[in-house]
Motif scaffolding. Sequence first.
Motif: not given
Length: 333
Positions: A107-131
Amino acid sequence: MQFRYAVATALPLALIAGCSSTGGPVSGSETPPAVETHAEEHKTGQTGGQDYRKPKGDYLGIYVEGKYKNKPAQQAKLFKKSVGRKPNIAKYFHAWPATFPTAWAKAAYKAGALPQLEIEPHGVGAIEDIAAGKSDDVIRAYAQAVKAAKMPISISFAHEMNGYWYDWGTKNTKPKTFVKAWRHMHDLFEEEGATDVKWLWTPNVVYPMPKVKLKQYYPGNSYVDWVGVIGYYRKNQKTPTFKWIFEPTIKQIKKFSKKPILLAETGVQTGPGRDKKITELMTTSAKRKDIIGVIWFNMDKRKAEKADYRLEANKSSLKTFRSLVTKYSFGRP
């Protein structure tokens, strides 16, 4: 500043509340790689022939909530009516783990906008799990959905990492862990063929945390396409000017990266001299060749921070903003 689960596009006047995920600072936001040049990209907004919703001028996005939250088509119409230009960036915040919001992105792209996602790894340890590779199945599924959508998008991961207010910030996460997590997510996207992505690295402006150096958080030029600086004009600042708020951060970044800069969260708090500050912000952004645009956070934060960034809070501010985005050709006609 902090937000969660939302969209940065148009301006539904009198329908807006909120300003970054949950909690957070009242700082304003208070948030040797190879040298590359992007002059041609800055002019066209295209890399590898892809359309990145770029106008002849600069990017323009706005974060809002309210009646038209997550409805980029309706927001784009209101934005055009209110400020005379359509947004060409739509921002969406969500906590991790998550699934790619395909319907919203289309819907955003159809409206002429670049979709920009802000991913938030909430929770202590979440980013460590990704790594550590413990979230690979979720990342791969997300990347597969991005590929299947067949459109360009922008992704920012764990923004304001140089601040102390998020779970992935300086209190809980080491710089090397942040870098490892970012690179790992990026590499998995590449493996899945989700390559039509602009990776947006988004530190907070440095003045609230002057001793925290940014280079240690930089994943490297091979892993970053744009730099998204986050900063606001606030009443309690010593010198509320572009030079004081943004320049020390930009100068520090330029020592290790020449990537295009997007002011990924910005705004001017209501109060004396607001129109002058808006003029300085938008004029400086338009005239600088290293800055490709701004995302204005049009939020009412009077309850949480005693701050109001809504353009419509002052008729003169809305008029000033409109005159500037049309004069300098921000966004889309």
